[in-house]
Design a protein around this motif. Structure first.
Motif, PDB file in Angstrom:
ATOM      1  N   LYS A 231      -1.795   3.840  -9.783  1.00 27.16           N
ATOM      2  CA  LYS A 231      -2.371   4.989 -10.231  1.00 27.16           C
ATOM      3  C   LYS A 231      -1.133   5.603 -10.858  1.00 27.16           C
ATOM      4  O   LYS A 231      -0.095   5.353 -11.246  1.00 27.16           O
ATOM      5  CB  LYS A 231      -2.508   5.951  -9.280  1.00 27.16           C
ATOM      6  CG  LYS A 231      -3.451   5.395  -8.168  1.00 27.16           C
ATOM      7  CD  LYS A 231      -4.935   5.141  -8.518  1.00 27.16           C
ATOM      8  CE  LYS A 231      -5.894   4.641  -7.389  1.00 27.16           C
ATOM      9  NZ  LYS A 231      -7.310   4.456  -7.902  1.00 27.16           N
ATOM     10  N   THR A 232      -1.510   6.857 -11.788  1.00 22.63           N
ATOM     11  CA  THR A 232      -0.679   7.462 -12.619  1.00 22.63           C
ATOM     12  C   THR A 232       0.517   8.122 -11.774  1.00 22.63           C
ATOM     13  O   THR A 232       0.097   8.890 -10.894  1.00 22.63           O
ATOM     14  CB  THR A 232      -1.288   8.504 -13.343  1.00 22.63           C
ATOM     15  OG1 THR A 232      -2.066   8.279 -14.415  1.00 22.63           O
ATOM     16  CG2 THR A 232      -0.068   9.422 -14.166  1.00 22.63           C
ATOM     17  N   GLY A 233       1.901   7.619 -11.782  1.00 23.95           N
ATOM     18  CA  GLY A 233       3.080   8.086 -11.020  1.00 23.95           C
ATOM     19  C   GLY A 233       2.896   7.459  -9.770  1.00 23.95           C
ATOM     20  O   GLY A 233       3.658   8.148  -8.893  1.00 23.95           O
ATOM     21  N   ALA A 234       2.151   6.444  -9.425  1.00 27.68           N
ATOM     22  CA  ALA A 234       2.147   6.026  -7.852  1.00 27.68           C
ATOM     23  C   ALA A 234       1.574   4.353  -7.783  1.00 27.68           C
ATOM     24  O   ALA A 234       0.472   4.345  -8.321  1.00 27.68           O
ATOM     25  CB  ALA A 234       1.423   6.736  -7.163  1.00 27.68           C
TER      26      ALA A 234
ATOM     27  N   TYR B 137       3.489   9.856  -2.282  1.00 25.02           N
ATOM     28  CA  TYR B 137       3.191   8.766  -3.289  1.00 25.02           C
ATOM     29  C   TYR B 137       4.406   8.666  -4.392  1.00 25.02           C
ATOM     30  O   TYR B 137       4.781   9.885  -4.828  1.00 25.02           O
ATOM     31  CB  TYR B 137       2.053   9.093  -4.028  1.00 25.02           C
ATOM     32  CG  TYR B 137       0.902   9.187  -3.061  1.00 25.02           C
ATOM     33  CD1 TYR B 137       0.138   7.931  -2.627  1.00 25.02           C
ATOM     34  CD2 TYR B 137       0.365  10.237  -2.385  1.00 25.02           C
ATOM     35  CE1 TYR B 137      -1.168   7.666  -1.778  1.00 25.02           C
ATOM     36  CE2 TYR B 137      -0.684  10.184  -1.373  1.00 25.02           C
ATOM     37  CZ  TYR B 137      -1.468   9.042  -0.991  1.00 25.02           C
ATOM     38  OH  TYR B 137      -2.235   8.883  -0.568  1.00 25.02           O
ATOM     39  N   PHE B 138       4.921   7.550  -4.641  1.00 20.34           N
ATOM     40  CA  PHE B 138       5.755   7.241  -5.936  1.00 20.34           C
ATOM     41  C   PHE B 138       5.807   5.924  -6.506  1.00 20.34           C
ATOM     42  O   PHE B 138       5.050   5.253  -6.309  1.00 20.34           O
ATOM     43  CB  PHE B 138       7.329   7.518  -5.088  1.00 20.34           C
ATOM     44  CG  PHE B 138       7.524   6.258  -4.337  1.00 20.34           C
ATOM     45  CD1 PHE B 138       8.228   5.016  -4.445  1.00 20.34           C
ATOM     46  CD2 PHE B 138       6.973   6.531  -2.925  1.00 20.34           C
ATOM     47  CE1 PHE B 138       8.450   4.425  -3.563  1.00 20.34           C
ATOM     48  CE2 PHE B 138       7.306   5.793  -1.872  1.00 20.34           C
ATOM     49  CZ  PHE B 138       8.082   4.403  -2.150  1.00 20.34           C
ATOM     50  N   THR B 139       6.640   5.872  -7.569  1.00 22.54           N
ATOM     51  CA  THR B 139       6.560   4.566  -8.204  1.00 22.54           C
ATOM     52  C   THR B 139       7.870   3.826  -7.873  1.00 22.54           C
ATOM     53  O   THR B 139       8.989   4.390  -7.988  1.00 22.54           O
ATOM     54  CB  THR B 139       6.692   4.844  -9.991  1.00 22.54           C
ATOM     55  OG1 THR B 139       5.228   5.575 -10.067  1.00 22.54           O
ATOM     56  CG2 THR B 139       6.641   3.522 -10.718  1.00 22.54           C
ATOM     57  N   ASN B 140       7.728   2.454  -7.488  1.00 20.28           N
ATOM     58  CA  ASN B 140       8.923   1.650  -7.346  1.00 20.28           C
ATOM     59  C   ASN B 140       9.096   0.805  -8.356  1.00 20.28           C
ATOM     60  O   ASN B 140       8.665  -0.268  -8.349  1.00 20.28           O
ATOM     61  CB  ASN B 140       8.507   1.017  -5.734  1.00 20.28           C
ATOM     62  CG  ASN B 140       9.657  -0.039  -5.487  1.00 20.28           C
ATOM     63  OD1 ASN B 140      10.945   0.155  -5.866  1.00 20.28           O
ATOM     64  ND2 ASN B 140       9.444  -1.018  -4.469  1.00 20.28           N
TER      65      ASN B 140
END
Length: 357
Positions: free
Chosen positions: A291-294, A249-252
């Motif tokens: 979500k937080t961070g994702a 899971y990550f942020t794009n």
């Protein structure tokens, strides 16, 4: 072997060539050749030699040389244990005996263990990861110990066994079956004064079926999310590789098109075999609401049709990047905050990690 004029030059050129290939692989990556045809039979990997240093009617002094010749693959075992089995004299028990040592290389502890009936052994534990097939000091370890209360003639019926991570790799236990005997310990005796207690490993996180570790090649800001991940089966049951999946899971931040690349993947068997995998893929999904961070997940799967047995490790070296190689802010990604934020599923059921909340 004695023609060093030729051998040393060949080794030097081979080392340089191997280093160049490693650099090229690091920069340009590539796929492992599964049908290369360069396999070889596993040879002798461990050996123990024992001899009597001295003895008398009430003591026996033993010199033991242990050799690590592993090469399929070469390894520095986490837990290497030597046992010297003997018969306790009539009228005595294991608690009547004591063991001491005047010399030991990388010995963590020295103990007498009582077995069934009149059987006992000296247990030698080597320090974690200290023993590997390197130079003279690394591949061969010597320990000398004296058993007080045991006559010299006990050596004639003694036997040795060597265990790597709990599995018998050399010698025999007294019953000759090759089964590991787990005797009850008597009062332990400390090894030589220059040794330290054996280190203990932390309890694995997750539910006990797998553990996960990952090393990253970038931090802070970078143009890819690149990691070398190891998933080890620590449970008692085999895991179907075909039903196994990994969710990262990550942020794009740029919301640009993404590409997944698997630079290398393989199963490292507990017994030493190394099996490359070429079909691994990654698929992206948007997370809504964020979500937080994702806000994005990458599901890595297609690990083949085999099994991941107890003690086997699945290795995945991967990269996630934008098609234009623009940067990510890596520091705020959910899965980056800890290996337990990477989710492992088997047959759709979570067996490790926690989804973002």
């Amino acid at each position: 072997m004695t023609n060093y004029n030729t051998n040393e030059v060949a080794c030097d050129y081979n080392a340089g060539f191997t280093g160049l290939l490693a650099k090229l692989y690091t920069r340009y990556h590539g796929q492992t050749l599964t049908g290369f045809g360069a396999g070889e039979d596993v040879g002798e990997e461990y050996k123990v030699e024992t001899s009597v240093n001295a003895g008398g009617s009430d003591f026996l002094e033993i010199k033991a040389l242990t050799f690590n010749m592993t090469g399929w693959p070469a390894r520095a075992p986490k837990a290497l244990e030597l046992r010297y089995y003997f018969t306790v004299p009539s009228g005595k028990t294991a608690s009547d005996l004591s063991v001491s040592s005047s010399y030991g290389q990388d010995v963590a502890s020295l103990t007498i263990l009582a077995g069934d009936g009149n059987t006992a052994c000296v247990q030698v534990l080597f320090k974690e990861r200290s023993f590997y097939p390197g130079g003279q000091e690394e591949y061969k370890k010597e320990v000398q110990f004296r058993i007080t209360g045991l006559p010299q003639d006990a050596a004639s019926s003694a036997s040795v066994a060597l265990f790597e991570d709990g599995s018998l790799v050399f010698g025999q236990v007294p019953d000759g079956s090759g089964n590991v005997v787990t005797p009850a310990p008597t009062s332990p005796t400390q090894g030589p004064s220059d040794t330290t207690p054996a280190p203990t490993s932390p309890a694995p996180s997750g539910n006990g079926k797998v553990t996960v570790s990952i090393d990253y090649s970038m931090s802070g800001t970078g143009n890819s999310i690149s990691g070398n991940m190891t998933i080890e089966n620590t449970g008692s049951d085999a895991i179907d590789l075909g039903s196994l999946s990994v969710e990262y899971y990550f942020t794009n931040e740029k919301s640009g098109a993404l590409t997944f690349e698997c630079y290398h993947s393989a199963v490292s068997r507990k017994g030493g075999n190394y099996e490359a995998l070429n079909s691994v893929k990654g698929e992206f999904s948007k997370i809504g609401p964020k979500k937080t961070g994702a806000d994005t997940s990458c599901t890595i799967s297609a690990f083949g049709s085999g099994k991941l047995d107890k003690g086997d490790k699945l290795i995945v070296q991967f990269s996630i990047h934008h098609n234009d190689w623009s940067d990510f802010n890596l520091s705020d990604d959910y899965s980056r905050s800890g290996a337990d934020k990477i989710v492992i599923r088997s047959g759709g059921k979570i067996i490790y990690g926690t989804e973002p909340g």
